[in-house]
Design an enzyme around this catalytic site. Structure first.
Site, PDB file in Angstrom:
ATOM      1  N   ARG A 204       0.857  -1.181   0.000  1.00 44.85           N
ATOM      2  CA  ARG A 204       0.000   0.000   0.000  1.00 44.85           C
ATOM      3  C   ARG A 204       0.894   1.232   0.000  1.00 44.85           C
ATOM      4  O   ARG A 204       1.972   1.238   0.583  1.00 44.85           O
ATOM      5  CB  ARG A 204      -0.926   0.022   1.227  1.00 44.85           C
ATOM      6  CG  ARG A 204      -2.091  -0.959   1.152  1.00 44.85           C
ATOM      7  CD  ARG A 204      -3.092  -0.569   0.080  1.00 44.85           C
ATOM      8  NE  ARG A 204      -4.278  -1.412   0.057  1.00 44.85           N
ATOM      9  CZ  ARG A 204      -4.427  -2.483  -0.695  1.00 44.85           C
ATOM     10  NH1 ARG A 204      -3.435  -2.866  -1.502  1.00 44.85           N
ATOM     11  NH2 ARG A 204      -5.539  -3.183  -0.668  1.00 44.85           N
ATOM     12  N   GLU A 233      -3.130   7.877  -4.121  1.00 42.54           N
ATOM     13  CA  GLU A 233      -3.721   7.405  -5.382  1.00 42.54           C
ATOM     14  C   GLU A 233      -5.145   7.938  -5.525  1.00 42.54           C
ATOM     15  O   GLU A 233      -5.883   8.000  -4.550  1.00 42.54           O
ATOM     16  CB  GLU A 233      -3.776   5.868  -5.393  1.00 42.54           C
ATOM     17  CG  GLU A 233      -2.438   5.187  -5.421  1.00 42.54           C
ATOM     18  CD  GLU A 233      -2.583   3.659  -5.413  1.00 42.54           C
ATOM     19  OE1 GLU A 233      -3.712   3.138  -5.590  1.00 42.54           O
ATOM     20  OE2 GLU A 233      -1.574   2.982  -5.203  1.00 42.54           O
ATOM     21  N   HIS A 250      -0.641   0.453  -9.640  1.00 49.24           N
ATOM     22  CA  HIS A 250      -1.283  -0.436  -8.669  1.00 49.24           C
ATOM     23  C   HIS A 250      -1.887  -1.658  -9.374  1.00 49.24           C
ATOM     24  O   HIS A 250      -3.061  -1.989  -9.195  1.00 49.24           O
ATOM     25  CB  HIS A 250      -2.360   0.318  -7.887  1.00 49.24           C
ATOM     26  CG  HIS A 250      -2.733  -0.337  -6.592  1.00 49.24           C
ATOM     27  ND1 HIS A 250      -3.264   0.354  -5.539  1.00 49.24           N
ATOM     28  CD2 HIS A 250      -2.667  -1.626  -6.175  1.00 49.24           C
ATOM     29  CE1 HIS A 250      -3.514  -0.472  -4.535  1.00 49.24           C
ATOM     30  NE2 HIS A 250      -3.153  -1.681  -4.898  1.00 49.24           N
TER      31      HIS A 250
END
Length: 331
Positions: A204, A233, A250
Site C-alpha cells: 500500500r 492514489e 497499482h
C-alpha cells in the site's frame, strides 16, 4: 436479491447473472449511500470505502472486497452493524510474485539478498520466487513466530533489495503507516557502507513515505525504486514517477488468474452466506492465438510496458487500472 458491484471487477458478470437478475454495476469510487440503500450485497475493490456513511440504514448484510487488503473496510463498524464481510487473502499472491520476478529481471538483479518485509500469502510467494531465482532471502514479520525470521534492522543491514508486503495499518503493536520513513532511511548510514540497490513497494502506498524515499535517493542511500502502490492514489507523486526504475498503476496483482481467483472466492462466500447454489467456477480467458512465448517470464509480463503506459498518461491512473489488458501467469 439485489447486488451492487464495482464495474471494474472483471469476469464476474456472467456468474452473478446466474444468481440474480438484479445486479447494478457502478464505478467503485462513485458508489453512494443511495445506491446501496435497497441492496442486499455489495462487492467492491479498494476504491469504495465501506463504512457507516455508506451503509448505515441500508439493507446490505454482506460486503465482499475482491482484494487482499481491507484498509478500505471499516471492519469494526461492519461487525458492530452485523454486516458480514469477506476479503480474498492470497488471491493475487502469484500475480505479485510474477511482478517481483520480472522487476528483478529488469533490474538485472541476479545475485544478492532480498529482504522481505511481511510474510503472509504474498510475502511467502515472493520468497519462493526469489529462491527459485537463486537469490538469498531474509524475512521480517513480527506477527509470525518463525525462528528463521529476522528483525527489521537485520533486513536494513543485510539486504540488497527490500520489498514490502504488509497491510496498511495505523494502530496496534506494529503499525505500517510510513514504516519506511525518514528515520528508516537515515538509519541505513549507521548500519551499512553500501547503498540499498532497490526499494520495492507493492503493498500500500502509505507504507513508504515517498518524500523520504526521494531524499534517500538524492543522498545515494537508495539507488532504485520499484513502485506499484502510491500515497494519494490516483494523484501520484510526479517526481517519484519520473525517477523510479519501474512505476506502475497499482496493478502488480492484476493478472487474469489472480482476478479470477478473487471472483471465485467472492462468489463462493456470497452463496454460502445467502444459502444459494454456486453457479460454477469463473475461468480466465486464453491468451490470444498470436501470442509468442519464448520461455522467459518477461514474455508473459514485462513491468516496463506498464511503466511506459503510466508515464505517458499519469492522470489516467484509474483508467489504466480499470481497463487493464489481459495478463496471464502461465502459458
Amino acid at each position: 436479491m439485489k447486488i451492487i458491484v464495482d464495474d471494474k471487477i472483471p469476469y464476474i458478470r456472467e456468474s452473478l447473472a446466474r444468481i440474480t437478475p438484479d445486479v447494478a454495476y457502478i464505478r467503485g469510487s462513485e458508489i453512494k449511500a443511495s445506491d446501496v440503500r435497497d441492496a442486499d450485497a455489495l462487492i467492491v475493490r479498494t476504491r469504495t470505502y465501506c463504512n457507516r456513511a455508506l451503509l448505515e440504514g441500508s439493507r446490505v448484510q454482506f460486503v465482499a472486497t475482491a482484494t487482499i487488503g481491507i484498509d478500505h473496510l471499516d471492519t469494526d463498524w461492519l461487525d458492530s452493524a452485523g454486516i458480514h464481510w469477506v476479503n480474498c487473502p492470497g488471491c493475487n499472491a502469484a500475480s505479485v510474485g510474477q511482478y517481483i520476478e520480472t522487476s528483478l529481471m529488469r533490474l538485472g538483479f541476479t545475485s544478492g539478498t532480498v529482504g522481505i518485509v511481511g510474510c503472509g500469502h504474498v510475502g511467502t510467494e515472493v520468497k519462493g520466487v526469489c529462491e527459485r531465482m537463486g537469490l538469498k532471502t531474509i524475512v521480517n514479520d513480527p506477527f509470525i513466530d518463525d525462528p528463521s525470521f529476522v528483525s527489521l534492522e537485520d533486513v536494513m543491514t543485510s539486504a540488497d533489495v527490500i520489498t514490502f508486503h504488509v497491510p496498511l495499518t495505523r494502530r496496534g503493536p506494529h503499525p505500517t503507516w510510513h514504516l519506511a520513513d525518514k528515520a528508516f532511511f537515515s538509519h541505513f548510514n549507521d548500519l551499512r557502507s553500501w547503498p540499498v540497490e532497490c526499494i520495492i513497494n507493492t503493498s500500500r502506498g502509505g507504507v513508504i513515505d515517498e518524500q523520504a524515499l526521494l531524499e534517500a535517493m538524492d543522498e545515494g542511500v537508495v539507488e532504485n525504486a520499484v513502485i506499484d502502490t502510491w500515497e494519494g492514489e490516483p494523484d501520484i507523486n510526479s517526481e517519484l514517477l519520473d525517477r523510479a526504475f519501474i512505476a506502475t498503476p497499482h496493478i502488480a496483482g492484476y493478472s487474469a488468474d489472480g482476478k479470477v481467483t478473487a471472483d471465485n472466492m467472492v462468489i463462493d462466500a456470497l452463496c454460502r452466506h445467502f444459502g444459494i447454489d454456486n453457479p460454477g467456477e469463473v475461468t480466465p480467458p486464453a491468451l490470444p492465438p498470436d501470442f509468442v512465448y519464448n520461455g522467459s517470464p518477461l514474455d508473459l509480463y514485462d513491468p516496463l510496458v506498464d511503466t511506459a503506459r503510466l508515464r505517458s498518461n499519469p492522470v489516467g491512473f484509474e483508467e489504466l487500472r480499470g481497463n487493464y489488458p489481459l495478463r496471464r501467469e502461465f502459458h
